[in-house]
Write an enzyme that holds these catalytic residues in place. Structure first.
Site, mmCIF file in Angstrom:
data_model
loop_
_atom_site.group_PDB
_atom_site.id
_atom_site.type_symbol
_atom_site.label_atom_id
_atom_site.label_comp_id
_atom_site.label_asym_id
_atom_site.label_seq_id
_atom_site.Cartn_x
_atom_site.Cartn_y
_atom_site.Cartn_z
ATOM 1 N N GLU A 83 0.821 -1.190 -0.073
ATOM 2 C CA GLU A 83 0.084 0.160 0.068
ATOM 3 C C GLU A 83 0.845 1.261 -0.082
ATOM 4 O O GLU A 83 1.605 1.509 0.592
ATOM 5 C CB GLU A 83 -0.912 0.078 1.246
ATOM 6 C CG GLU A 83 -1.779 1.100 1.176
ATOM 7 C CD GLU A 83 -2.937 0.791 2.276
ATOM 8 O OE1 GLU A 83 -3.296 -0.032 2.811
ATOM 9 O OE2 GLU A 83 -3.713 2.097 2.587
ATOM 10 N N LYS A 277 -7.878 -1.147 11.060
ATOM 11 C CA LYS A 277 -7.238 -1.679 9.594
ATOM 12 C C LYS A 277 -5.909 -0.446 9.658
ATOM 13 O O LYS A 277 -4.827 -1.153 9.378
ATOM 14 C CB LYS A 277 -8.003 -1.630 8.559
ATOM 15 C CG LYS A 277 -7.517 -2.021 7.313
ATOM 16 C CD LYS A 277 -6.608 -1.176 6.241
ATOM 17 C CE LYS A 277 -6.414 -1.730 5.137
ATOM 18 N NZ LYS A 277 -5.583 -1.003 4.305
ATOM 19 N N ASP A 293 4.236 -14.060 11.764
ATOM 20 C CA ASP A 293 3.217 -14.394 11.046
ATOM 21 C C ASP A 293 1.956 -13.361 11.349
ATOM 22 O O ASP A 293 1.728 -13.134 12.430
ATOM 23 C CB ASP A 293 2.524 -15.849 11.708
ATOM 24 C CG ASP A 293 1.574 -16.356 11.478
ATOM 25 O OD1 ASP A 293 0.718 -15.395 10.791
ATOM 26 O OD2 ASP A 293 1.225 -17.429 11.806
ATOM 27 N N HIS A 390 -3.407 10.317 -0.344
ATOM 28 C CA HIS A 390 -3.391 9.234 -1.197
ATOM 29 C C HIS A 390 -3.125 9.553 -2.604
ATOM 30 O O HIS A 390 -2.249 8.939 -3.617
ATOM 31 C CB HIS A 390 -4.706 8.477 -1.470
ATOM 32 C CG HIS A 390 -4.837 7.636 -0.142
ATOM 33 N ND1 HIS A 390 -5.979 6.754 0.347
ATOM 34 C CD2 HIS A 390 -3.902 7.400 1.102
ATOM 35 C CE1 HIS A 390 -5.750 6.167 1.412
ATOM 36 N NE2 HIS A 390 -4.674 6.636 1.630
HETATM 37 C C1 MEV Z 1 -6.141 2.942 4.723
HETATM 38 O O1 MEV Z 1 -5.282 1.835 4.243
HETATM 39 C C2 MEV Z 1 -6.340 3.129 6.066
HETATM 40 C C3 MEV Z 1 -7.187 4.093 6.565
HETATM 41 O O2 MEV Z 1 -8.510 3.901 6.180
HETATM 42 C C4 MEV Z 1 -7.355 3.891 8.024
HETATM 43 C C5 MEV Z 1 -8.535 4.920 8.688
HETATM 44 O O3 MEV Z 1 -9.463 5.201 8.122
HETATM 45 O O4 MEV Z 1 -8.093 5.227 9.852
HETATM 46 C C6 MEV Z 1 -6.860 5.509 6.153
#
Ligand code: MEV
Length: 436
Positions: A83, A277, A293, A390
């Site tokens: 990413e 995430k 892992d 991004h």
């Molecule tokens: C993207 O990989 C991760 C985010 O969505 C985390 C978040 O929303 O806090 C930007």
């Protein structure tokens, strides 16, 4: 579909040939797969030996995030991720906090869990009464498996009998806490538990007042829910020291919005999942780079996030007496010896770059990367929005794909500060530049 028998026995070349047979150009596909094999035969064989049916290797970017200060110690953190914005985000947050004392981290405990699941149709009270004897017997029975780990200061910590008959008739567990020192310890734990399975049977056979036929072992396996192997990482500074956190707003406004975002992630499962995430973006990248892992850590982290009965954010933020604190705690059962950590040449190199940390230190480094990525994501979300960053990364990728020269790249970047990025738009702009 035709079932392929004996596939694993075929040569790599044969497997490749079969795998690409439905591609539009099988020969080109096979050539491409071969081109990604490591040129050094020793390394190639090592990588091929790690898994089954290997027909190529799959490279991912190997990156480093500088400026991590953890408990006063500087680190350059290796991160493997596909990413594009993850490493930039981690680096930016690490640099920001380096100027504010860095990350503080501690490992609360590092016990790893495993369970022997079994059915017992005898008298449960009798089993419970015998637990001290069973404990001694099993520790003795598993000596051939545990003695090396004991020499290193680890081994079996605690054995607990759990009555789980409310879940399933006659269902019990031996829940075991292990100390695996700097190893992740999966093989050690599983071997030990399989010995327990045999050992418990032998114990019941020995004792006149038990009937071994009352015992049915079901499963012997480690648990990835390591709630006694938890790392805590935090950053903290005076409110006024957040003035430079973002040019978009002052510190008070930034913290007000940041706290609300974290509060939402503590309560709303849709947001909590994405928030977490963002944490795993940093954690997983370090775990991959060090040959650990990441599925194990992911599974444990999400179970931990739901330990109250509701899935919540793993991180928390507070403002007390004008002091802002952002913290993360999560299970992190990592190893720095054994497994892939030394076998994979790049995992070993990552360890070297990190100064050959022990498992506890690596837990803190991975936790810091998680908190850094989380801070960067929530900061962007509550200020500029996530797409600005991004899209900058996306623009770099497009520039690369279009093979723009460095001078053209500079002009493109300047132009797209004020224009919407898309492949088409960048491509047309480059055509215009080239046409003069
Ligand atoms: C993207 O990989 C991760 C985010 O969505 C985390 C978040 O929303 O806090 C930007």
């Amino acid at each position: 579909m035709k079932i392929l028998k004996g596939f694993s026995k075929l040569s790599a070349q044969e497997k490749r040939r079969l795998a690409v047979s439905s591609c539009p150009d099988p020969e080109a596909a096979a050539r491409e797969l071969v081109s990604f094999l490591h040129p050094d035969q020793d390394v190639r064989e090592l990588l091929e030996g790690i898994s089954e049916n290997t027909i190529s290797t799959y490279p991912l970017p190997y990156n480093v995030a500088p400026n991590f200060i953890i408990n006063g110690h500087p680190y350059m953190v290796p991160m493997v991720t596909e990413e594009s914005s993850v490493v930039a985000a981690a680096s930016s947050a690490a640099r920001f906090w380096a100027g504010r004392g860095g990350f503080r981290a501690e490992v609360k405990d590092d016990a790893k869990a495993g369970q022997l699941h079994f059915l017992f149709t005898g008298d449960p009270a009798q089993l419970k009464d015998e637990m001290a004897g069973i404990d001694t017997w099993l520790r003795h029975y598993t000596k051939p498996v545990t003695q090396n780990m004991e020499k290193r200061g680890g081994g079996i910590r605690q054995i607990t009998l759990k009555d789980r008959t409310h879940i399933l008739d006659h269902y019990f567990q031996l829940h075991v806490d292990f100390d695996t020192r700097d190893a992740m310890g999966a093989n050690f734990i599983n071997s030990c538990l399989e010995e327990f399975s045999e050992g418990l049977k032998a114990f019941l056979r020995e004792k006149d007042d038990f009937d071994e036929r009352d015992y049915e072992p079901l499963m012997a396996i480690l648990s990835n829910y390591n709630d006694r192997c938890v790392v805590r990482v935090s950053v903290s500074c005076a409110l006024e020291d957040l003035e430079e956190a973002t040019p978009q707003m002052n510190a008070g406004e930034f913290v007000r919005r940041f706290l609300m975002a974290v509060r939402i992630a503590e309560k709303d499962v849709y947001r909590a999942t994405t928030h977490n995430k963002g944490i795993m973006n940093g954690v997983d990248a370090v775990i991959l780079a060090t040959g650990n892992d990441f599925r194990a850590i992911e599974a444990g982290a999400h179970a931990w996030a739901a330990r109250s009965g509701q899935y919540r954010s793993l991180s928390h933020a507070a403002l007390d007496d004008h002091v802002f604190t952002f913290s993360l705690d999560m299970p992190m059962a990592l190893g720095t010896i054994g497994g892939l950590t030394r076998l994979h040449p790049l995992a070993a190199r990552s360890m070297e770059i990190l100064g050959n940390p022990g498992a506890r230190e690596l837990m803190m480094i991975a936790g810091a990367a998680g908190l850094a990525n989380n801070f960067a994501a929530v900061r962007s979300l509550t200020t500029t929005g996530i797409q600005a960053g991004h899209m900058r990364m996306h623009l770099s990728n497009i520039i690369m794909q279009l093979k723009a020269t460095p001078a053209e790249a500079e002009q493109i970047k300047a132009h797209f500060r004020a224009h919407k990025v898309s492949y088409q738009a960048v491509s047309s702009y480059l055509d215009q530049l080239r046409a003069g």
